[in-house]
Design a protein around this motif. Structure first.
Motif, PDB file in Angstrom:
ATOM      1  N   GLU A  69       0.824  -1.208   0.000  1.00 60.59           N
ATOM      2  CA  GLU A  69       0.000   0.000   0.000  1.00 60.59           C
ATOM      3  C   GLU A  69       0.861   1.263   0.000  1.00 60.59           C
ATOM      4  OE1 GLU A  69      -2.519   1.256   3.527  1.00 60.59           O
ATOM      5  OE2 GLU A  69      -4.037   0.334   2.210  1.00 60.59           O
ATOM      6  N   SER A  70       1.870   1.288   0.872  1.00 66.40           N
ATOM      7  CA  SER A  70       2.744   2.461   0.937  1.00 66.40           C
ATOM      8  C   SER A  70       3.556   2.601  -0.337  1.00 66.40           C
ATOM      9  CB  SER A  70       3.677   2.353   2.148  1.00 66.40           C
ATOM     10  OG  SER A  70       4.587   1.274   2.001  1.00 66.40           O
ATOM     11  N   ARG A  71       4.022   1.466  -0.887  1.00 73.64           N
ATOM     12  CA  ARG A  71       4.808   1.522  -2.123  1.00 73.64           C
ATOM     13  C   ARG A  71       3.968   2.061  -3.273  1.00 73.64           C
ATOM     14  NH1 ARG A  71       6.782  -2.956  -1.548  1.00 73.64           N
ATOM     15  NH2 ARG A  71       5.395  -4.293  -2.763  1.00 73.64           N
ATOM     16  N   ARG A  72       2.693   1.632  -3.319  1.00 77.33           N
ATOM     17  CA  ARG A  72       1.814   2.113  -4.380  1.00 77.33           C
ATOM     18  C   ARG A  72       1.595   3.616  -4.269  1.00 77.33           C
ATOM     19  NH1 ARG A  72      -3.456   3.028  -4.010  1.00 77.33           N
ATOM     20  NH2 ARG A  72      -3.620   1.780  -2.099  1.00 77.33           N
ATOM     21  N   ARG A  73       1.396   4.115  -3.034  1.00 73.50           N
ATOM     22  CA  ARG A  73       1.143   5.532  -2.850  1.00 73.50           C
ATOM     23  C   ARG A  73       2.354   6.386  -3.198  1.00 73.50           C
ATOM     24  NH1 ARG A  73      -3.730   6.780  -3.514  1.00 73.50           N
ATOM     25  NH2 ARG A  73      -3.210   8.839  -2.669  1.00 73.50           N
ATOM     26  N   VAL A  74       3.552   5.955  -2.757  1.00 68.95           N
ATOM     27  CA  VAL A  74       4.740   6.763  -3.053  1.00 68.95           C
ATOM     28  C   VAL A  74       5.077   6.691  -4.533  1.00 68.95           C
ATOM     29  CG1 VAL A  74       6.489   4.972  -2.605  1.00 68.95           C
ATOM     30  CG2 VAL A  74       7.037   7.371  -2.213  1.00 68.95           C
ATOM     31  N   GLN A  75       4.796   5.534  -5.164  1.00 68.73           N
ATOM     32  CA  GLN A  75       5.023   5.413  -6.606  1.00 68.73           C
ATOM     33  C   GLN A  75       4.088   6.356  -7.364  1.00 68.73           C
ATOM     34  OE1 GLN A  75       7.188   3.405  -8.569  1.00 68.73           O
ATOM     35  NE2 GLN A  75       6.335   4.578 -10.267  1.00 68.73           N
ATOM     36  N   ASN A  76       2.827   6.402  -6.961  1.00 70.42           N
ATOM     37  CA  ASN A  76       1.863   7.274  -7.634  1.00 70.42           C
ATOM     38  C   ASN A  76       2.172   8.746  -7.376  1.00 70.42           C
ATOM     39  OD1 ASN A  76       0.520   5.030  -8.572  1.00 70.42           O
ATOM     40  ND2 ASN A  76      -1.059   5.063  -6.988  1.00 70.42           N
ATOM     41  N   TYR A  77       2.619   9.042  -6.163  1.00 72.00           N
ATOM     42  CA  TYR A  77       2.878  10.434  -5.795  1.00 72.00           C
ATOM     43  C   TYR A  77       4.127  10.955  -6.485  1.00 72.00           C
ATOM     44  CZ  TYR A  77       3.004  14.574  -2.809  1.00 72.00           C
ATOM     45  OH  TYR A  77       3.000  15.860  -2.346  1.00 72.00           O
ATOM     46  N   ARG A  78       5.177  10.145  -6.511  1.00 69.43           N
ATOM     47  CA  ARG A  78       6.443  10.570  -7.100  1.00 69.43           C
ATOM     48  C   ARG A  78       6.473  10.373  -8.615  1.00 69.43           C
ATOM     49  NH1 ARG A  78       7.525  12.771  -2.876  1.00 69.43           N
ATOM     50  NH2 ARG A  78       9.237  12.279  -1.453  1.00 69.43           N
ATOM     51  N   ASP A  79       5.968   9.186  -9.048  1.00 71.20           N
ATOM     52  CA  ASP A  79       6.066   8.806 -10.460  1.00 71.20           C
ATOM     53  C   ASP A  79       7.491   9.003 -10.974  1.00 71.20           C
ATOM     54  OD1 ASP A  79       5.232   7.843 -12.903  1.00 71.20           O
ATOM     55  OD2 ASP A  79       4.501   9.783 -13.616  1.00 71.20           O
ATOM     56  N   PRO A  80       8.486   8.352 -10.325  1.00 68.97           N
ATOM     57  CA  PRO A  80       9.889   8.606 -10.659  1.00 68.97           C
ATOM     58  C   PRO A  80      10.321   7.920 -11.950  1.00 68.97           C
ATOM     59  CG  PRO A  80       9.762   6.886  -9.010  1.00 68.97           C
ATOM     60  CD  PRO A  80       8.347   7.351  -9.246  1.00 68.97           C
ATOM     61  N   LEU A  81      11.410   8.429 -12.513  1.00 75.61           N
ATOM     62  CA  LEU A  81      12.005   7.846 -13.705  1.00 75.61           C
ATOM     63  C   LEU A  81      13.178   6.957 -13.323  1.00 75.61           C
ATOM     64  CD1 LEU A  81      12.178  10.972 -16.050  1.00 75.61           C
ATOM     65  CD2 LEU A  81      10.433   9.195 -16.037  1.00 75.61           C
ATOM     66  N   SER A  82      13.373   5.891 -14.070  1.00 74.66           N
ATOM     67  CA  SER A  82      14.580   5.089 -13.908  1.00 74.66           C
ATOM     68  C   SER A  82      15.749   5.845 -14.525  1.00 74.66           C
ATOM     69  CB  SER A  82      14.416   3.728 -14.588  1.00 74.66           C
ATOM     70  OG  SER A  82      14.322   3.895 -16.007  1.00 74.66           O
ATOM     71  N   TRP A  83      16.977   5.366 -14.240  1.00 71.56           N
ATOM     72  CA  TRP A  83      18.159   6.034 -14.792  1.00 71.56           C
ATOM     73  C   TRP A  83      18.121   6.047 -16.317  1.00 71.56           C
ATOM     74  CZ3 TRP A  83      21.703   9.417 -14.178  1.00 71.56           C
ATOM     75  CH2 TRP A  83      22.866   9.394 -14.957  1.00 71.56           C
ATOM     76  N   SER A  84      17.720   4.914 -16.928  1.00 75.92           N
ATOM     77  CA  SER A  84      17.678   4.854 -18.401  1.00 75.92           C
ATOM     78  C   SER A  84      16.611   5.799 -18.943  1.00 75.92           C
ATOM     79  CB  SER A  84      17.423   3.411 -18.864  1.00 75.92           C
ATOM     80  OG  SER A  84      16.211   2.914 -18.322  1.00 75.92           O
ATOM     81  N   ASP A  85      15.462   5.874 -18.275  1.00 76.36           N
ATOM     82  CA  ASP A  85      14.407   6.787 -18.722  1.00 76.36           C
ATOM     83  C   ASP A  85      14.843   8.245 -18.568  1.00 76.36           C
ATOM     84  OD1 ASP A  85      12.737   4.711 -19.372  1.00 76.36           O
ATOM     85  OD2 ASP A  85      11.648   4.742 -17.472  1.00 76.36           O
TER      86      ASP A  85
END
Length: 344
Positions: A100-116
């Motif tokens: 649940e926490s991982r989903r929320r921080v992923q949605n909130y940040r929406d980070p890019l990988s190094w390659s992206d």
């Protein structure tokens, strides 16, 4: 007696739990306040035998330079968690607490990988869109991968060279090494000032002919870090005068239990340490660099009458460290023993 565990959390309504996770994520948003992060910088071709791969950020094996766990409890003592004041440690728990926490921080940040990030930066159009994009990085600790995000264009990257003699700042950019954001330029990079750096400046110039930290620092303030907008020197000896307030707008970067505040040479609210004064050191370093460039980059008949121009060098600034709590961490105690660090 207070407890750090709230056992009924799972019985709260999902909407309320989501709000709590979002509030835990908010402090590291670039719209909230810039953060400070510490890393060791290592040349993996020259110093790999002395670096444990488990201490490195996940990186491409062909990269010459890599970010490694910081040395916050003493030189050579690399650890992602021990005495580390980096703001990114506040977030790794959110990535690993539960789905649940991982989903929320992923949605909130929406980070890019190094390659992206590299792909986006290749098409960089000069706008401020990269300022709002976080980058996802991973290191290994406690038997598992730990994720965290930083904003390369707004956060402060505090770099601790593992070996000053094997760092070539120009190579970091040219080889697109794993230095976060270096491909398009880091806005804020910091080095921790060591008063002994000024000793070689008392000898005959030019400083770039020397070895060790001074050569590394001299090249950092010249053109080799053209991919950095602002290069900061953290002087832990600087103290704010009691009762003073910082009314002028200035750069402030937040870490765990402390913050890094811009200090200007004209400020009267700070007590500067001497032997050497950080600003006097920077003046002496600049004069030595000017002499070096005048001697090595111009023939006798072509030397300019004024200071030799250099190209692409970053803007140089000074930061003081202020403690934001009454309880000092081992890292803050270690830095205080070296002199400096003042209470907010």
């Amino acid at each position: 007696m207070a407890t750090e565990t709230f056992h009924p959390f799972g019985r709260l309504p999902p909407e309320l739990r989501d709000q709590i996770w979002d509030l835990a994520t908010l402090p590291l948003s670039p719209n909230h306040r810039p953060a400070a992060h510490f890393f060791t910088l290592a040349n993996m071709r020259e110093d790999r035998s002395m670096i444990s791969l488990k201490d490195t950020i996940s990186h491409d094996p062909w990269h010459r330079y890599c970010l490694v766990a910081p040395q916050c409890s003493g030189p050579g003592k690399m650890s992602w968690t021990e005495s580390n004041p980096s703001a990114y440690l506040s977030e790794i728990g959110l990535w690993g607490a539960c789905k649940e926490s991982r989903r929320r921080v992923q949605n909130y940040r929406d980070p890019l990988s190094w390659s992206d990030w590299r792909e986006v930066s290749t098409d960089y159009d000069g706008s401020d869109k990269l300022d709002r994009l976080p980058l996802l990085a991973t290191f290994y600790s406690d038997g598992q991968n730990q994720n965290f995000t930083i904003y390369p264009r707004s956060d402060l990257l505090c770099i601790q060279p593992f070996n000053f003699d094997t760092i070539n700042w120009a190579d970091i950019h040219c080889n697109n090494s794993t230095v976060i954001g270096a491909f398009v330029g880091v806005h804020h990079m910091a080095l921790e000032f060591d008063p002994t750096w000024g000793d070689p400046l008392r000898g005959p110039p030019p400083c770039l002919d020397k070895t060790g930290p001074l050569r590394c620092i001299a090249t950092a303030v010249s053109f080799e870090t053209h991919w950095v907008n602002n290069l900061w020197f953290i002087d832990y000896r600087i103290r704010r005068r009691p009762g003073s307030t910082l009314n002028e707008k200035r750069h402030v970067f937040y870490a765990n239990s402390c913050r890094y505040v811009q200090v200007r040479e004209t400020d009267t609210d700070w007590e500067l340490a001497t032997e050497p004064d950080i600003f006097e050191f920077l003046v002496d370093l600049n004069e030595s660099l000017e002499e070096y460039f005048a001697v090595y980059y111009f023939a006798e008949e072509e030397r300019p009458e004024t200071n030799c121009p250099r190209w692409g060098q970053p803007v140089i600034g000074v930061l003081a460290c202020e403690v934001s709590s009454n309880e000092e961490s081992p890292w803050l105690a270690f830095k205080s023993s070296e002199g400096g660090i003042c209470k907010m």
